[in-house]
Design a protein around this motif. Structure first.
Motif, PDB file in Angstrom:
ATOM      1  N   LEU A 150     -35.261  25.990 118.785  1.00  0.00           N
ATOM      2  CA  LEU A 150     -35.506  25.510 117.430  1.00  0.00           C
ATOM      3  C   LEU A 150     -34.677  24.267 117.121  1.00  0.00           C
ATOM      4  O   LEU A 150     -35.139  23.345 116.431  1.00  0.00           O
ATOM      5  CB  LEU A 150     -35.213  26.617 116.423  1.00  0.00           C
ATOM      6  CG  LEU A 150     -36.244  27.757 116.404  1.00  0.00           C
ATOM      7  CD1 LEU A 150     -35.782  28.886 115.493  1.00  0.00           C
ATOM      8  CD2 LEU A 150     -37.609  27.247 115.960  1.00  0.00           C
ATOM      9  N   MET A 151     -33.451  24.229 117.633  1.00  0.00           N
ATOM     10  CA  MET A 151     -32.628  23.046 117.402  1.00  0.00           C
ATOM     11  C   MET A 151     -33.175  21.831 118.153  1.00  0.00           C
ATOM     12  O   MET A 151     -32.959  20.685 117.737  1.00  0.00           O
ATOM     13  CB  MET A 151     -31.187  23.315 117.826  1.00  0.00           C
ATOM     14  CG  MET A 151     -30.438  24.262 116.893  1.00  0.00           C
ATOM     15  SD  MET A 151     -30.374  23.717 115.161  1.00  0.00           S
ATOM     16  CE  MET A 151     -29.573  22.127 115.324  1.00  0.00           C
ATOM     17  N   ALA A 152     -33.900  22.046 119.240  1.00  0.00           N
ATOM     18  CA  ALA A 152     -34.539  20.944 119.956  1.00  0.00           C
ATOM     19  C   ALA A 152     -35.579  20.272 119.071  1.00  0.00           C
ATOM     20  O   ALA A 152     -35.785  19.054 119.149  1.00  0.00           O
ATOM     21  CB  ALA A 152     -35.174  21.448 121.245  1.00  0.00           C
ATOM     22  N   LYS A 153     -36.241  21.059 118.206  1.00  0.00           N
ATOM     23  CA  LYS A 153     -37.186  20.479 117.248  1.00  0.00           C
ATOM     24  C   LYS A 153     -36.449  19.596 116.248  1.00  0.00           C
ATOM     25  O   LYS A 153     -36.938  18.547 115.838  1.00  0.00           O
ATOM     26  CB  LYS A 153     -37.945  21.596 116.529  1.00  0.00           C
ATOM     27  CG  LYS A 153     -38.845  22.438 117.429  1.00  0.00           C
ATOM     28  CD  LYS A 153     -39.572  23.493 116.628  1.00  0.00           C
ATOM     29  CE  LYS A 153     -40.459  24.352 117.514  1.00  0.00           C
ATOM     30  NZ  LYS A 153     -41.563  23.586 118.119  1.00  0.00           N
ATOM     31  N   ALA A 154     -35.253  20.053 115.839  1.00  0.00           N
ATOM     32  CA  ALA A 154     -34.465  19.258 114.897  1.00  0.00           C
ATOM     33  C   ALA A 154     -33.997  17.955 115.538  1.00  0.00           C
ATOM     34  O   ALA A 154     -33.949  16.911 114.884  1.00  0.00           O
ATOM     35  CB  ALA A 154     -33.274  20.070 114.403  1.00  0.00           C
ATOM     36  N   LEU A 197     -24.225  32.722 115.322  1.00  0.00           N
ATOM     37  CA  LEU A 197     -23.450  31.790 114.510  1.00  0.00           C
ATOM     38  C   LEU A 197     -22.786  30.735 115.382  1.00  0.00           C
ATOM     39  O   LEU A 197     -22.878  29.527 115.100  1.00  0.00           O
ATOM     40  CB  LEU A 197     -22.389  32.554 113.720  1.00  0.00           C
ATOM     41  CG  LEU A 197     -21.281  31.709 113.058  1.00  0.00           C
ATOM     42  CD1 LEU A 197     -21.875  30.798 111.983  1.00  0.00           C
ATOM     43  CD2 LEU A 197     -20.200  32.611 112.477  1.00  0.00           C
ATOM     44  N   LEU A 198     -22.131  31.159 116.446  1.00  0.00           N
ATOM     45  CA  LEU A 198     -21.423  30.211 117.314  1.00  0.00           C
ATOM     46  C   LEU A 198     -22.386  29.257 117.999  1.00  0.00           C
ATOM     47  O   LEU A 198     -22.084  28.080 118.182  1.00  0.00           O
ATOM     48  CB  LEU A 198     -20.592  30.970 118.348  1.00  0.00           C
ATOM     49  CG  LEU A 198     -19.439  31.812 117.788  1.00  0.00           C
ATOM     50  CD1 LEU A 198     -18.728  32.550 118.907  1.00  0.00           C
ATOM     51  CD2 LEU A 198     -18.458  30.944 117.004  1.00  0.00           C
ATOM     52  N   ARG A 199     -23.572  29.762 118.374  1.00  0.00           N
ATOM     53  CA  ARG A 199     -24.553  28.892 119.025  1.00  0.00           C
ATOM     54  C   ARG A 199     -25.131  27.885 118.038  1.00  0.00           C
ATOM     55  O   ARG A 199     -25.403  26.724 118.407  1.00  0.00           O
ATOM     56  CB  ARG A 199     -25.674  29.718 119.656  1.00  0.00           C
ATOM     57  CG  ARG A 199     -26.527  28.938 120.647  1.00  0.00           C
ATOM     58  CD  ARG A 199     -25.700  28.473 121.830  1.00  0.00           C
ATOM     59  NE  ARG A 199     -26.509  27.789 122.832  1.00  0.00           N
ATOM     60  CZ  ARG A 199     -26.031  27.334 123.978  1.00  0.00           C
ATOM     61  NH1 ARG A 199     -24.753  27.493 124.268  1.00  0.00           N
ATOM     62  NH2 ARG A 199     -26.819  26.715 124.842  1.00  0.00           N
ATOM     63  N   MET A 200     -25.325  28.298 116.796  1.00  0.00           N
ATOM     64  CA  MET A 200     -25.790  27.359 115.780  1.00  0.00           C
ATOM     65  C   MET A 200     -24.773  26.244 115.571  1.00  0.00           C
ATOM     66  O   MET A 200     -25.131  25.065 115.500  1.00  0.00           O
ATOM     67  CB  MET A 200     -26.036  28.103 114.462  1.00  0.00           C
ATOM     68  CG  MET A 200     -27.273  28.979 114.444  1.00  0.00           C
ATOM     69  SD  MET A 200     -28.815  28.030 114.471  1.00  0.00           S
ATOM     70  CE  MET A 200     -28.705  27.166 112.898  1.00  0.00           C
ATOM     71  N   LEU A 201     -23.504  26.613 115.478  1.00  0.00           N
ATOM     72  CA  LEU A 201     -22.456  25.611 115.317  1.00  0.00           C
ATOM     73  C   LEU A 201     -22.370  24.705 116.532  1.00  0.00           C
ATOM     74  O   LEU A 201     -22.155  23.497 116.410  1.00  0.00           O
ATOM     75  CB  LEU A 201     -21.109  26.299 115.066  1.00  0.00           C
ATOM     76  CG  LEU A 201     -20.985  27.047 113.725  1.00  0.00           C
ATOM     77  CD1 LEU A 201     -19.696  27.863 113.691  1.00  0.00           C
ATOM     78  CD2 LEU A 201     -21.023  26.067 112.564  1.00  0.00           C
TER      79      LEU A 201
END
Length: 269
Positions: A81-85, A106-110
């Motif tokens: 999902l972050m690759a889309k961002a 949480l840690l992966r999002m950060l």
């Protein structure tokens, strides 16, 4: 529940709402075959999966709007999902109503929004204190604009993520003050039975998180950089001025009416 209800015209009423108790079965049959209880649990699981699914809205190359209901994704899904961002200039992360979840999520999002390792805080237990650090993905992290939305039901990991954005000056936080429920819980799984095993578990608080400023968010919550609340008229008509403001902060124009249609409230069917 003790409620104050306000109409779109500003008229207020005081209500005492009694809880309705649904009596369940003392013994639930989970065996295969004609056991309807088992299929009731399957249907309930499917309902929860629908209500708590992650939703996102893409606006060309400009922004990704991500409605994140809870921190429940594994590392590959977070990265996906972050690759889309990363393909866009901005990310609006809607954590309103998000009650937290997995520490690893949480840690992966950060890790995906910082180009350097970040110390989230100190995990304080009865007999020890150890740092909680998010290891950056470096050049693979998202470097665009970031706006985070929170409200009074945002708690745990959602609050910690939002507060880290503030302390590190990485993104702007808007909405309402969060719940102030950030202590970490540890899950203990159990089972009983022989021919038919019944699994159950419990979550026990085992640590508080002390922020880099030496304070805890427990019973305090996160105060947004800009407090924005929908009015009774907004709620009644389905408008979302908070999401519309977030879009404005990243250079987009989305009306409150349009914003209200992107992630509408969903109910059990």
């Amino acid at each position: 529940m003790d409620l104050v209800v306000e109409t779109p015209k500003g008229e207020r009423r005081h209500l005492m709402v009694e809880a309705k108790v649904y009596q369940g079965k003392s013994i639930i049959n989970l065996q295969t075959g004609m056991a309807s209880d088992r299929f009731d649990l399957i249907r309930e699981s499917e309902t929860l999966a629908r209500l708590y699914r992650h939703r996102y809205y893409e606006i060309g190359n400009d922004a990704l709007l991500w409605k994140m209901p809870q921190f429940d994704l594994d590392d590959p899904k977070v990265d996906e999902l972050m690759a889309k961002a990363k393909q866009r200039k901005a990310l609006v992360l809607d954590l309103r109503g998000n009650e937290g979840g997995s520490e690893s999520t949480l840690l992966r999002m950060l890790a995906n929004v910082f180009d350097h390792d970040v110390k989230v805080g100190e995990l304080k237990r009865r007999s020890e204190t150890k740092p909680l650090v998010a290891k950056s993905r470096g050049k693979d992290s998202f470097t665009g604009k970031l706006v985070v939305l929170i409200d009074s039901r945002s708690s745990s990991a959602a609050e910690i993520f939002a507060r880290t954005m503030q302390t590190e000056k990485r993104g702007m936080v808007i909405g309402d003050r969060s719940a102030g429920l950030v202590m970490r819980g540890k899950t203990y799984e159990h089972q009983f039975g022989q021919n038919l095993l019944v699994y159950y578990g419990m979550v026990v608080t085992d640590a508080d998180l002390i922020n880099p400023d030496g304070k805890s968010l427990e019973h305090v919550g996160v105060t947004p950089d800009e407090v924005i609340l929908p009015t009774p008229a907004d709620l009644a008509s389905g408008r979302d001025p908070v999401l519309a403001k977030a879009a404005q902060l990243v250079g987009l124009v989305i009306s409150p009416e349009k914003a209200g249609t992107l992630f509408p409230i969903e109910w059990r069917k």
